[in-house]
Motif scaffolding. Sequence first.
Motif, PDB file in Angstrom:
ATOM      1  N   SER A 114      -2.286  68.521 -33.422  1.00 33.34           N
ATOM      2  CA  SER A 114      -3.584  68.460 -32.754  1.00 33.34           C
ATOM      3  C   SER A 114      -4.344  67.217 -33.192  1.00 33.34           C
ATOM      4  CB  SER A 114      -4.405  69.715 -33.071  1.00 33.34           C
ATOM      5  OG  SER A 114      -4.740  69.726 -34.437  1.00 33.34           O
ATOM      6  N   GLN A 115      -5.081  66.651 -32.262  1.00 31.83           N
ATOM      7  CA  GLN A 115      -5.848  65.446 -32.544  1.00 31.83           C
ATOM      8  C   GLN A 115      -7.197  65.849 -33.106  1.00 31.83           C
ATOM      9  OE1 GLN A 115      -5.943  62.527 -29.408  1.00 31.83           O
ATOM     10  NE2 GLN A 115      -3.949  63.182 -28.636  1.00 31.83           N
ATOM     11  N   GLU A 116      -7.444  65.436 -34.310  1.00 30.59           N
ATOM     12  CA  GLU A 116      -8.684  65.816 -34.975  1.00 30.59           C
ATOM     13  C   GLU A 116      -9.718  64.699 -34.940  1.00 30.59           C
ATOM     14  OE1 GLU A 116      -7.302  66.882 -38.848  1.00 30.59           O
ATOM     15  OE2 GLU A 116      -6.195  68.606 -38.102  1.00 30.59           O
ATOM     16  N   ILE A 117      -9.308  63.482 -34.653  1.00 28.74           N
ATOM     17  CA  ILE A 117     -10.226  62.345 -34.654  1.00 28.74           C
ATOM     18  C   ILE A 117     -10.332  61.812 -33.231  1.00 28.74           C
ATOM     19  CG2 ILE A 117     -10.691  60.042 -35.590  1.00 28.74           C
ATOM     20  CD1 ILE A 117      -8.849  60.756 -37.929  1.00 28.74           C
ATOM     21  N   MET A 118     -11.545  61.485 -32.805  1.00 26.62           N
ATOM     22  CA  MET A 118     -11.769  60.902 -31.479  1.00 26.62           C
ATOM     23  C   MET A 118     -12.390  59.522 -31.667  1.00 26.62           C
ATOM     24  SD  MET A 118     -10.554  63.178 -29.555  1.00 26.62           S
ATOM     25  CE  MET A 118     -11.072  62.787 -27.910  1.00 26.62           C
ATOM     26  N   PHE A 119     -11.804  58.510 -31.025  1.00 28.62           N
ATOM     27  CA  PHE A 119     -12.294  57.138 -31.107  1.00 28.62           C
ATOM     28  C   PHE A 119     -12.979  56.763 -29.795  1.00 28.62           C
ATOM     29  CE2 PHE A 119      -8.752  57.286 -34.102  1.00 28.62           C
ATOM     30  CZ  PHE A 119      -9.268  56.625 -35.215  1.00 28.62           C
ATOM     31  N   ASP A 120     -13.960  55.875 -29.863  1.00 27.12           N
ATOM     32  CA  ASP A 120     -14.600  55.359 -28.654  1.00 27.12           C
ATOM     33  C   ASP A 120     -13.697  54.347 -27.951  1.00 27.12           C
ATOM     34  OD1 ASP A 120     -16.882  56.881 -29.028  1.00 27.12           O
ATOM     35  OD2 ASP A 120     -17.896  55.311 -30.201  1.00 27.12           O
ATOM     36  N   ASP A 121     -12.922  53.621 -28.723  1.00 26.05           N
ATOM     37  CA  ASP A 121     -12.015  52.615 -28.171  1.00 26.05           C
ATOM     38  C   ASP A 121     -10.753  53.322 -27.657  1.00 26.05           C
ATOM     39  OD1 ASP A 121     -10.338  50.502 -27.595  1.00 26.05           O
ATOM     40  OD2 ASP A 121     -10.400  49.620 -29.601  1.00 26.05           O
ATOM     41  N   PRO A 122     -10.435  53.217 -26.342  1.00 30.42           N
ATOM     42  CA  PRO A 122      -9.267  53.924 -25.799  1.00 30.42           C
ATOM     43  C   PRO A 122      -7.942  53.440 -26.402  1.00 30.42           C
ATOM     44  CG  PRO A 122     -10.245  52.493 -24.127  1.00 30.42           C
ATOM     45  CD  PRO A 122     -11.159  52.484 -25.308  1.00 30.42           C
ATOM     46  N   PHE A 123      -7.887  52.180 -26.808  1.00 31.04           N
ATOM     47  CA  PHE A 123      -6.658  51.669 -27.407  1.00 31.04           C
ATOM     48  C   PHE A 123      -6.425  52.289 -28.786  1.00 31.04           C
ATOM     49  CE2 PHE A 123      -7.818  48.325 -24.392  1.00 31.04           C
ATOM     50  CZ  PHE A 123      -6.651  48.279 -23.651  1.00 31.04           C
ATOM     51  N   LYS A 124      -7.497  52.421 -29.574  1.00 32.20           N
ATOM     52  CA  LYS A 124      -7.369  53.065 -30.884  1.00 32.20           C
ATOM     53  C   LYS A 124      -7.016  54.540 -30.712  1.00 32.20           C
ATOM     54  CE  LYS A 124     -10.172  50.123 -33.811  1.00 32.20           C
ATOM     55  NZ  LYS A 124     -11.215  50.049 -34.808  1.00 32.20           N
ATOM     56  N   GLN A 125      -7.598  55.172 -29.672  1.00 35.84           N
ATOM     57  CA  GLN A 125      -7.299  56.584 -29.418  1.00 35.84           C
ATOM     58  C   GLN A 125      -5.827  56.746 -29.046  1.00 35.84           C
ATOM     59  OE1 GLN A 125      -9.563  59.064 -29.940  1.00 35.84           O
ATOM     60  NE2 GLN A 125      -7.860  60.475 -29.671  1.00 35.84           N
ATOM     61  N   ALA A 126      -5.311  55.832 -28.218  1.00 39.92           N
ATOM     62  CA  ALA A 126      -3.905  55.909 -27.833  1.00 39.92           C
ATOM     63  C   ALA A 126      -2.998  55.690 -29.038  1.00 39.92           C
ATOM     64  CB  ALA A 126      -3.607  54.867 -26.758  1.00 39.92           C
ATOM     65  N   GLU A 127      -3.349  54.732 -29.879  1.00 41.40           N
ATOM     66  CA  GLU A 127      -2.565  54.469 -31.082  1.00 41.40           C
ATOM     67  C   GLU A 127      -2.549  55.702 -31.977  1.00 41.40           C
ATOM     68  OE1 GLU A 127      -2.439  51.300 -34.812  1.00 41.40           O
ATOM     69  OE2 GLU A 127      -3.995  51.097 -33.279  1.00 41.40           O
ATOM     70  N   TYR A 128      -3.686  56.329 -32.121  1.00 41.79           N
ATOM     71  CA  TYR A 128      -3.788  57.539 -32.931  1.00 41.79           C
ATOM     72  C   TYR A 128      -2.957  58.668 -32.305  1.00 41.79           C
ATOM     73  CZ  TYR A 128      -5.772  61.747 -35.021  1.00 41.79           C
ATOM     74  OH  TYR A 128      -5.923  62.963 -35.643  1.00 41.79           O
ATOM     75  N   ALA A 129      -3.039  58.811 -30.985  1.00 41.56           N
ATOM     76  CA  ALA A 129      -2.294  59.870 -30.303  1.00 41.56           C
ATOM     77  C   ALA A 129      -0.791  59.687 -30.489  1.00 41.56           C
ATOM     78  CB  ALA A 129      -2.648  59.898 -28.822  1.00 41.56           C
ATOM     79  N   TYR A 130      -0.325  58.445 -30.370  1.00 41.14           N
ATOM     80  CA  TYR A 130       1.101  58.181 -30.567  1.00 41.14           C
ATOM     81  C   TYR A 130       1.538  58.458 -32.001  1.00 41.14           C
ATOM     82  CZ  TYR A 130       1.872  56.208 -25.950  1.00 41.14           C
ATOM     83  OH  TYR A 130       2.003  56.045 -24.604  1.00 41.14           O
ATOM     84  N   SER A 131       0.639  58.254 -32.942  1.00 43.36           N
ATOM     85  CA  SER A 131       0.995  58.529 -34.334  1.00 43.36           C
ATOM     86  C   SER A 131       1.125  60.021 -34.602  1.00 43.36           C
ATOM     87  CB  SER A 131      -0.038  57.908 -35.284  1.00 43.36           C
ATOM     88  OG  SER A 131      -1.250  58.650 -35.268  1.00 43.36           O
ATOM     89  N   MET A 132       0.603  60.835 -33.734  1.00 40.85           N
ATOM     90  CA  MET A 132       0.655  62.280 -33.882  1.00 40.85           C
ATOM     91  C   MET A 132       1.925  62.904 -33.307  1.00 40.85           C
ATOM     92  SD  MET A 132      -2.121  62.615 -35.505  1.00 40.85           S
ATOM     93  CE  MET A 132      -2.296  64.369 -35.627  1.00 40.85           C
ATOM     94  N   ILE A 133       2.768  62.111 -32.678  1.00 38.41           N
ATOM     95  CA  ILE A 133       4.007  62.630 -32.058  1.00 38.41           C
ATOM     96  C   ILE A 133       4.984  63.006 -33.152  1.00 38.41           C
ATOM     97  CG2 ILE A 133       6.020  62.066 -30.646  1.00 38.41           C
ATOM     98  CD1 ILE A 133       4.233  60.226 -29.008  1.00 38.41           C
ATOM     99  N   GLU A 134       5.510  64.194 -33.025  1.00 36.75           N
ATOM    100  CA  GLU A 134       6.606  64.649 -33.875  1.00 36.75           C
ATOM    101  C   GLU A 134       7.797  64.819 -32.941  1.00 36.75           C
ATOM    102  OE1 GLU A 134       5.095  68.318 -35.409  1.00 36.75           O
ATOM    103  OE2 GLU A 134       3.999  67.330 -37.011  1.00 36.75           O
TER     104      GLU A 134
END
Length: 138
Positions: A114-134
């Motif tokens: 689950s994504q616990e952090i939300m970024f205003d920058d969509p690129f940072k959010q996408a980077e974070y989302a990809y880091s959450m993939i197992e």
Amino acid sequence: MRTTLFGYTIKNGKAYIDKEKAARVQKLFDGYISGMALRTAALEAGIDTFHGSAGRMLKNQKYMGTEYYPVIIDEETFQKAQLEREHRAVKLGRVHKATENLPILAPTKFSFRSQEIMFDDPFKQAEYAYSMIESEWF
């Protein structure tokens, strides 16, 4: 726009043999079969062309005749030239065998934490989302 094959001339939409150039094509085939290098055989035949262009001429099946092009090279001569090309390629180590197709092992199932952090920058959010993939294998 296509060009006319060396050894032919086009008149009224029909291909005719240019006897002088056709003799050069035959001499190219004969010279190559007798052991000359491509460019040397072409020059001896009176065809000032590059190695690659001479090679394409030797591979062009239209010289054996089609519905449009009359025959300049008989099938036996054409096949001898192809065998010679293959023989030389093997001798020079220019034949590469196809490798065995091995199965590609790649993840086919994915899950996300689950994504616990939300970024205003969509690129940072996408980077974070990809880091959450197992990933799971198969």
